[in-house]
Structure formats: C-alpha cells, structure tokens
Design a protein around this motif. Structure first.
Motif, short mmCIF file in Angstrom:
data_model
loop_
_atom_site.label_atom_id
_atom_site.label_comp_id
_atom_site.label_asym_id
_atom_site.label_seq_id
_atom_site.Cartn_x
_atom_site.Cartn_y
_atom_site.Cartn_z
N ALA A 30 6.78 -5.29 5.96
CA ALA A 30 8.04 -5.03 6.63
C ALA A 30 9.20 -5.11 5.65
CB ALA A 30 8.24 -6.02 7.78
N ALA A 31 9.20 -6.13 4.80
CA ALA A 31 10.27 -6.28 3.81
C ALA A 31 10.30 -5.09 2.86
CB ALA A 31 10.09 -7.59 3.04
N ARG A 32 9.14 -4.62 2.46
CA ARG A 32 9.07 -3.47 1.55
C ARG A 32 9.57 -2.19 2.24
NH1 ARG A 32 5.25 -3.95 -3.05
NH2 ARG A 32 4.82 -6.17 -3.28
N LEU A 33 9.21 -2.00 3.49
CA LEU A 33 9.68 -0.81 4.22
C LEU A 33 11.20 -0.85 4.40
CD1 LEU A 33 6.86 -0.52 6.90
CD2 LEU A 33 7.29 1.07 5.01
N VAL A 34 11.72 -2.00 4.79
CA VAL A 34 13.17 -2.15 4.95
C VAL A 34 13.85 -1.96 3.60
CG1 VAL A 34 15.01 -3.80 5.48
CG2 VAL A 34 13.04 -3.59 7.01
N GLY A 35 13.25 -2.49 2.54
CA GLY A 35 13.79 -2.33 1.19
C GLY A 35 13.86 -0.88 0.74
N CYS A 36 13.01 -0.04 1.32
CA CYS A 36 13.03 1.40 1.00
C CYS A 36 14.06 2.15 1.84
CB CYS A 36 11.66 2.01 1.27
SG CYS A 36 10.39 1.48 0.14
N GLY A 37 14.73 1.43 2.73
CA GLY A 37 15.75 2.07 3.56
C GLY A 37 15.22 2.59 4.88
N ILE A 38 14.03 2.18 5.27
CA ILE A 38 13.47 2.62 6.55
C ILE A 38 14.00 1.69 7.63
CG2 ILE A 38 11.36 2.96 7.88
CD1 ILE A 38 10.01 3.61 5.18
N ALA A 39 14.64 2.27 8.62
CA ALA A 39 15.27 1.49 9.69
C ALA A 39 14.25 1.14 10.76
CB ALA A 39 16.43 2.27 10.28
N ILE A 40 13.52 0.06 10.55
CA ILE A 40 12.56 -0.38 11.56
C ILE A 40 13.08 -1.67 12.19
CG2 ILE A 40 10.51 0.68 10.56
CD1 ILE A 40 9.83 -1.99 9.29
N SER A 41 12.80 -1.82 13.47
CA SER A 41 13.23 -3.05 14.15
C SER A 41 12.05 -3.94 14.48
CB SER A 41 14.01 -2.72 15.42
OG SER A 41 13.22 -1.97 16.31
N ARG A 42 10.85 -3.36 14.53
CA ARG A 42 9.67 -4.19 14.80
C ARG A 42 8.41 -3.49 14.30
NH1 ARG A 42 10.76 -1.94 19.70
NH2 ARG A 42 9.06 -0.75 20.60
N ILE A 43 7.41 -4.29 14.03
CA ILE A 43 6.07 -3.82 13.71
C ILE A 43 5.14 -4.58 14.63
CG2 ILE A 43 4.21 -3.75 12.01
CD1 ILE A 43 6.36 -3.63 9.82
N SER A 44 4.28 -3.87 15.31
CA SER A 44 3.32 -4.52 16.19
C SER A 44 1.93 -4.01 15.85
CB SER A 44 3.65 -4.20 17.65
OG SER A 44 2.78 -4.88 18.52
N ILE A 45 1.03 -4.95 15.59
CA ILE A 45 -0.34 -4.61 15.23
C ILE A 45 -1.25 -5.36 16.19
CG2 ILE A 45 -2.12 -4.75 13.45
CD1 ILE A 45 0.17 -4.78 11.38
N GLY A 46 -2.14 -4.64 16.82
CA GLY A 46 -3.08 -5.27 17.74
C GLY A 46 -4.50 -4.82 17.44
N ARG A 47 -5.43 -5.67 17.78
CA ARG A 47 -6.82 -5.35 17.49
C ARG A 47 -7.72 -6.09 18.46
NH1 ARG A 47 -10.25 -2.67 14.54
NH2 ARG A 47 -12.26 -3.65 14.65
N SER A 48 -8.70 -5.37 18.99
CA SER A 48 -9.70 -6.05 19.80
C SER A 48 -10.63 -6.81 18.86
CB SER A 48 -10.49 -5.05 20.64
OG SER A 48 -11.17 -4.14 19.81
#
Length: 111
Positions: A30-48
């Motif tokens: 997330a820090a790397r994506l934000v550092g690239c200027g990508i405007a993300i507010s959340r990341i959600s990862i789910g797995r059975s």
C-alpha cells in the motif's frame, strides 16, 4: 508509471519468497502504491482457507489508519460470499483469469 509497477512487481515477487507476515507485505505494498501517486483508500484481500471452523480470512488496509486489520470468518460466511453479486465471484465461476473494466464509465465502476 510502468517502471513503478515493475519495481512493485519485482519487490512483491521477492517478498513472496520471504517468511514475512502477510500483513506487513500488504502494508508495504500500500505504501509503495501510494508513493507512486495511486490514489487508493483501501486494500482488501480475502481468501478461503482449509480449516474446520474458519472459512475465510480477510485483511484490510485503509489509508486513514495506515494499518492492516485481519478478521477470520466462519465457514458459513464463505457460502454467503459465493452467492453475492460480485464481479470477482463471476470471474472465478467463469474460469477466466482477467477482468477488464472501463473506469471512466460510471456503469462499470462500483460505488
């Protein structure tokens, strides 16, 4: 921008070979994506998961907190998720490996 994504991809591949907590990897990604200027507010990862009681594990990072929270859901939750109207469920059921959306088209953008 491709250089940024290549760097993140290379880092993520290297990270997958390390014995690091997944929450730390999600937070750093997330820090790397934000550092690239990508405007993300959340990341959600789910797995059975294969467990007699727990059916789904979910990790969520939010930009506001900067932290990753982990939640475990019972097996019954996994059955509910499969029945939801969800483009990722459609992707899995159709056995496709890609989903394309026009993010400038309001009909294709989830609110």
């Amino acid at each position: 921008m491709p250089d940024h994504f290549d760097n993140i991809t290379d880092w993520l591949l290297a990270q997958s070979l390390r014995d690091e907590p997944i929450a730390d990897t999600v937070k750093e990604m997330a820090a790397r994506l934000v550092g690239c200027g990508i405007a993300i507010s959340r990341i959600s990862i789910g797995r059975s998961i294969l467990h007699p009681v727990i059916g789904v594990i979910e990790m969520r990072w939010t930009r506001d907190s900067g932290q990753v929270t982990t939640r475990c859901h019972p097996r019954s939750y996994a059955n509910i998720v499969e029945q939801m109207e969800n483009p990722l469920i459609d992707l899995i059921k159709s056995n496709r490996d890609r989903l394309y959306s026009d993010l400038t088209d309001p009909d294709e953008v989830a609110l």
